[in-house]
Design an enzyme around this catalytic site. Structure first.
Site, PDB file in Angstrom:
ATOM      1  N   HIS A 118     -17.372  -3.673  11.095  1.00 54.10           N
ATOM      2  CA  HIS A 118     -18.174  -2.568  11.119  1.00 54.10           C
ATOM      3  C   HIS A 118     -17.031  -1.983  12.506  1.00 54.10           C
ATOM      4  O   HIS A 118     -18.082  -1.118  13.430  1.00 54.10           O
ATOM      5  CB  HIS A 118     -18.892  -2.454  11.771  1.00 54.10           C
ATOM      6  N   THR A 134     -26.499   3.610  11.431  1.00 58.92           N
ATOM      7  CA  THR A 134     -25.222   4.225  10.722  1.00 58.92           C
ATOM      8  C   THR A 134     -25.536   5.019   9.829  1.00 58.92           C
ATOM      9  O   THR A 134     -24.447   5.993   9.475  1.00 58.92           O
ATOM     10  CB  THR A 134     -24.152   2.819  10.126  1.00 58.92           C
ATOM     11  N   LYS A 152     -30.221  -1.026 -13.949  1.00 51.75           N
ATOM     12  CA  LYS A 152     -29.980  -1.414 -15.661  1.00 51.75           C
ATOM     13  C   LYS A 152     -28.486  -1.785 -16.456  1.00 51.75           C
ATOM     14  O   LYS A 152     -28.609  -2.929 -16.846  1.00 51.75           O
ATOM     15  CB  LYS A 152     -29.681   0.304 -16.298  1.00 51.75           C
TER      16      LYS A 152
END
Lengths: 296, 296, 296
Positions: free
Chosen positions: C126, C52, C79
């Protein structure tokens, strides 16, 4: 369209044409970016790489090509896909594929309708590296015939050495080999070389530079060792600057890099150090090889 | 050709020229893609990054450049290569290098024939971030001189704050600093600032917005802490919306991002929230900085 | 400007236009590389992908676009950044965003001023895969109406199946479903389909190919299983070549790939194997979808 998989029995004529096209490429490094501008080069590297992958990308980009980077770490291999399927898929998106893999016989498993370039297959070969080695030598000496080589390091596992010897098999050169006892070339290796050429190859037992024109250093390929891993084998052939004092004035030192301790940093500033120039030659050579594969 | 490594003693004139070129770049964001179309920008990031690397790539692409991404995780560093060697190699493939590294003194080790841009060197500096901060401020107020700043967070480890203060050293601004006691600026830091400027900097003990034009928030850089890691330090200066009620009408809030809890999501929808605009300014500013490095 | 997030209730007209534009794109694969040459497509994939992501990049490059690859593994997520913040940042650098995420409701959290394409949201959909499935079928039969489908495998977790059924809801087709008992479609799933269409769907209890035109195979999505993971479920519907002996002459076999053991390699060389052609169609289809999003 041609693959570029091995230098074993590669035609000398073709090799010289690639070297000469690389020269054109280097002279037009900033003016070639429309040559293949509708083409996509995809890299599929199943082993780590800095130089080879990035210089292929740089080469492709200098030719105006687009690049795709298949990263096995983030891919469907995790879902259990075979390498044959993966390569078939990548083929559908690309115009040329550059593959590095840990298996020696990987290319015998692959069958594609677009050119394949071997960027290293296990301990077997690394043919594009050898062509850039030749190119660097040719640039330094304006010839290859007649030169004396000393090739040093992990001859058994070093795929760049294998490809280089297959390439040199086409030239009238003399070759000394120096390596730790257990890292000699495999016996089968020599069967692919000409009888004539074999007479001009010999092992030596010392790192001695008298008469040598090209010193080709390689690192120990520790990642290829099975079982117990010895340490610091490269200390056996560390290129201490004192050794260089006996070198010919125009000796050049090559190394496919990365290096470990076999070449100390002090050598970098000597006139003999050619390994960073060599690394830079990767771009025009790989431009020429891509062009060879797409145009042939 | 010029490097862009630090804003310490960076000429005000040059800085203003970059800001003004960034404005041009922003106005021609979709029309600049042939400016440097034969050039390659390579990123070598030895610390994680979202914004900085991708916005450098976006900037390079908007200028028509090609990009290479050196990923240490997949590279020959694993084979034991030194960073100096790696950078020498990348230099051979590229026209400009953008480097982020965890060592403060990394750039003193590197010597290249192509421009280097500092994308963060340990806790020291992040100069391109500071220029985009200035650019955002200049766009909001049409000036920088005369503004009142409150800079908040991890002043000790926050490299964006360091570069910002070096940049502001050129302007007639007043600066308040607010941070947890243990995260004050290092003593040596101030030696690089003008006496005049120092008189206009002071620590405050409360997050109070009266008179403030620019509130510059930063997160705690937990990844820089050695040994015991405290938690939730940012709660000491969390920007609760109630604090904002006392702000000037045209206060702008900046943050180099990523944020932790110091700016709650409710603030995003206020007119003061400029941090996403600021992030977007990364592209024209980095276009201008690349252009500065290549043309100078 | 339009998003492309779901095929649920997607207009048939629009779908047919995309299929027809893809045909144009395929015919001009090497001549479209200036169509969107000032635009940047960014991929943000929070789950692994080969096909993909790379085919989106290939599609963008064939359209002359530049591409950015946001890799969560190397980013500020480490982070502690929220996905909403990350996407806001990427929006600032890009002209279109392609997102894959493990959460079904991810797109309801995102609000951007540039087009978003769904490249897979958890077990939900999808949609671009389903359009390329349709495209492959249309190329093979010159029609979609009137065909008989057998859809096999992990219907519960297979998001490509969900999008395909939403797409087929627009056509006059008959559909048989075959899967392990525990991997049937969720009950809620059917509520989005037309009554008329529902009458033409039924479960069967055998992998039998009589009358079937399109056999759509899928793998078991083991990564979606919570708790105990059964093994080798795909053996229940392995496509042994003997089964194929009863197939219609022009049966085509599709598979979104990667495959596990449900399609043995021997099938690859039969005339029925269309899954690699299907994979290759990803490029023109995704070119058409990008174009749809940018132009609409």
């Amino acid at each position: 369209m041609a693959n570029f998989l091995s230098l074993k029995n590669f035609e000398k004529n073709e090799l010289l044409k690639i070297l000469s096209e690389a020269k054109q490429m280097e002279q037009n490094l900033y003016n070639s970016n429309t040559l293949f501008s509708s083409k996509i080069l995809t890299a599929a590297f199943f082993e780590p790489s800095t130089r080879t992958k990035l210089s292929f990308f740089a080469a492709a980009q200098r030719l105006g090509m687009k690049t795709l980077d298949y990263l096995p770490e983030f891919s469907s291999l995790k879902k259990g896909e075979s390498i044959e399927d993966t390569i078939k898929i990548l083929e559908g998106y690309s115009d040329i594929l550059v593959i590095r893999h840990y298996e020696e016989d990987i290319f015998s498993k692959l069958d594609t309708s677009i050119p394949l370039i071997n960027a290293g297959n296990g301990t077997d070969e690394h043919p594009t590296q050898a062509v850039l080695d030749l190119y660097t030598i040719q640039k330094a000496f304006s010839k290859i015939d007649g030169l004396n080589f000393l090739i040093v390091g992990d001859l058994k596992n070093g795929r760049t050495v294998h490809s280089l010897l297959f390439a040199l098999n086409n030239f009238d050169v003399s070759i000394k080999l120096f390596c730790p006892q257990e890292l000699k070339l495999g016996k089968n290796f020599f069967s692919a070389l000409d009888q004539d050429f074999l007479k001009r190859i010999s092992y030596v037992s010392k790192l001695e530079l008298t008469d040598i024109d090209v010193l080709y250093m390689t690192r120990i390929q520790y990642e290829r060792f099975k079982g117990k891993k010895p340490k610091g084998l490269e200390k056996l052939y560390r290129l201490n600057p004192s050794i260089l004092s006996k070198a010919k004035d125009n000796l050049i030192i090559l190394h496919p890099l990365p290096r470990l301790e076999e070449i100390p940093k002090e050598v970098d500033s000597t006139k003999h150090a050619y390994y960073f120039k060599q690394a830079k030659n990767a771009v025009p050579i790989r431009m020429a090889i891509i062009s060879y594969c797409l145009k042939k």
